[in-house]
Design a protein around this motif. Sequence first.
Motif, PDB file in Angstrom:
ATOM      1  N   ASP A   1     -25.136  -9.339   8.429  1.00  0.00           N
ATOM      2  CA  ASP A   1     -25.216  -9.213   9.870  1.00  0.00           C
ATOM      3  C   ASP A   1     -25.460  -7.737  10.183  1.00  0.00           C
ATOM      4  O   ASP A   1     -24.610  -6.905   9.893  1.00  0.00           O
ATOM      5  CB  ASP A   1     -23.902  -9.704  10.477  1.00  0.00           C
ATOM      6  N   SER A   2     -26.622  -7.402  10.739  1.00  0.00           N
ATOM      7  CA  SER A   2     -26.995  -6.005  10.927  1.00  0.00           C
ATOM      8  C   SER A   2     -27.595  -5.752  12.293  1.00  0.00           C
ATOM      9  O   SER A   2     -28.355  -6.570  12.804  1.00  0.00           O
ATOM     10  CB  SER A   2     -28.050  -5.586   9.894  1.00  0.00           C
ATOM     11  N   ALA A   3     -27.246  -4.608  12.877  1.00  0.00           N
ATOM     12  CA  ALA A   3     -27.950  -4.103  14.053  1.00  0.00           C
ATOM     13  C   ALA A   3     -28.999  -3.142  13.507  1.00  0.00           C
ATOM     14  O   ALA A   3     -28.747  -2.405  12.559  1.00  0.00           O
ATOM     15  CB  ALA A   3     -26.993  -3.373  14.980  1.00  0.00           C
ATOM     16  N   ILE A   4     -30.177  -3.145  14.111  1.00  0.00           N
ATOM     17  CA  ILE A   4     -31.269  -2.337  13.581  1.00  0.00           C
ATOM     18  C   ILE A   4     -31.781  -1.392  14.659  1.00  0.00           C
ATOM     19  O   ILE A   4     -32.045  -1.812  15.781  1.00  0.00           O
ATOM     20  CB  ILE A   4     -32.410  -3.227  13.067  1.00  0.00           C
ATOM     21  N   LEU A   5     -31.881  -0.120  14.311  1.00  0.00           N
ATOM     22  CA  LEU A   5     -32.414   0.898  15.206  1.00  0.00           C
ATOM     23  C   LEU A   5     -33.887   1.079  14.880  1.00  0.00           C
ATOM     24  O   LEU A   5     -34.256   1.296  13.726  1.00  0.00           O
ATOM     25  CB  LEU A   5     -31.677   2.222  15.007  1.00  0.00           C
ATOM     26  N   TYR A   6     -34.721   0.947  15.907  1.00  0.00           N
ATOM     27  CA  TYR A   6     -36.161   1.090  15.734  1.00  0.00           C
ATOM     28  C   TYR A   6     -36.650   2.329  16.457  1.00  0.00           C
ATOM     29  O   TYR A   6     -36.069   2.759  17.447  1.00  0.00           O
ATOM     30  CB  TYR A   6     -36.903  -0.125  16.310  1.00  0.00           C
ATOM     31  N   GLU A   7     -37.753   2.897  15.960  1.00  0.00           N
ATOM     32  CA  GLU A   7     -38.419   4.034  16.597  1.00  0.00           C
ATOM     33  C   GLU A   7     -39.823   3.584  16.986  1.00  0.00           C
ATOM     34  O   GLU A   7     -40.511   2.939  16.210  1.00  0.00           O
ATOM     35  CB  GLU A   7     -38.494   5.200  15.614  1.00  0.00           C
TER      36      GLU A   7
ATOM     37  N   TYR B   1     -27.623  -0.902  10.501  1.00  0.00           N
ATOM     38  CA  TYR B   1     -26.170  -0.752  10.531  1.00  0.00           C
ATOM     39  C   TYR B   1     -25.541  -2.115  10.291  1.00  0.00           C
ATOM     40  O   TYR B   1     -25.594  -2.993  11.138  1.00  0.00           O
ATOM     41  CB  TYR B   1     -25.718  -0.186  11.884  1.00  0.00           C
ATOM     42  N   LYS B   2     -24.935  -2.295   9.124  1.00  0.00           N
ATOM     43  CA  LYS B   2     -24.356  -3.581   8.754  1.00  0.00           C
ATOM     44  C   LYS B   2     -23.024  -3.801   9.474  1.00  0.00           C
ATOM     45  O   LYS B   2     -22.238  -2.872   9.625  1.00  0.00           O
ATOM     46  CB  LYS B   2     -24.141  -3.661   7.250  1.00  0.00           C
ATOM     47  N   PHE B   3     -22.808  -5.027   9.895  1.00  0.00           N
ATOM     48  CA  PHE B   3     -21.566  -5.476  10.513  1.00  0.00           C
ATOM     49  C   PHE B   3     -21.252  -4.757  11.822  1.00  0.00           C
ATOM     50  O   PHE B   3     -20.101  -4.541  12.158  1.00  0.00           O
ATOM     51  CB  PHE B   3     -20.392  -5.348   9.532  1.00  0.00           C
TER      52      PHE B   3
END
Length: 89
Positions: free
Chosen positions: A11-17, A29-31
């Motif tokens: 389960d990850s949140a992902i930062l995109y550019e 960013y996991k969890f």
Amino acid sequence: MKEPSEIIGFDSAILYEKKGLLEVEKHRYKFVHPKSFTPLDSIGAIVIYGDFDNGETTEDGVAILPLDDSFDEEKAKEYALNHNIEYGE
């Protein structure tokens, strides 16, 4: 930053550019289930406000995590101390 997504069990949140018309993954960013975030470009960190999964439960909290390769751990610790944020090793 986009909502958490499960990919192969993580389960990850992902930062995109943004790069032109594309979005390129910058960091995963996991969890982490972010409610809001503040990038700190000067120290290469991001402050994430949200829910953090510890494997059994999800807890509200604040974390300072690396934003990119320019992450300065000493400055991140100082920022956390000045803003009453717990900084874990």
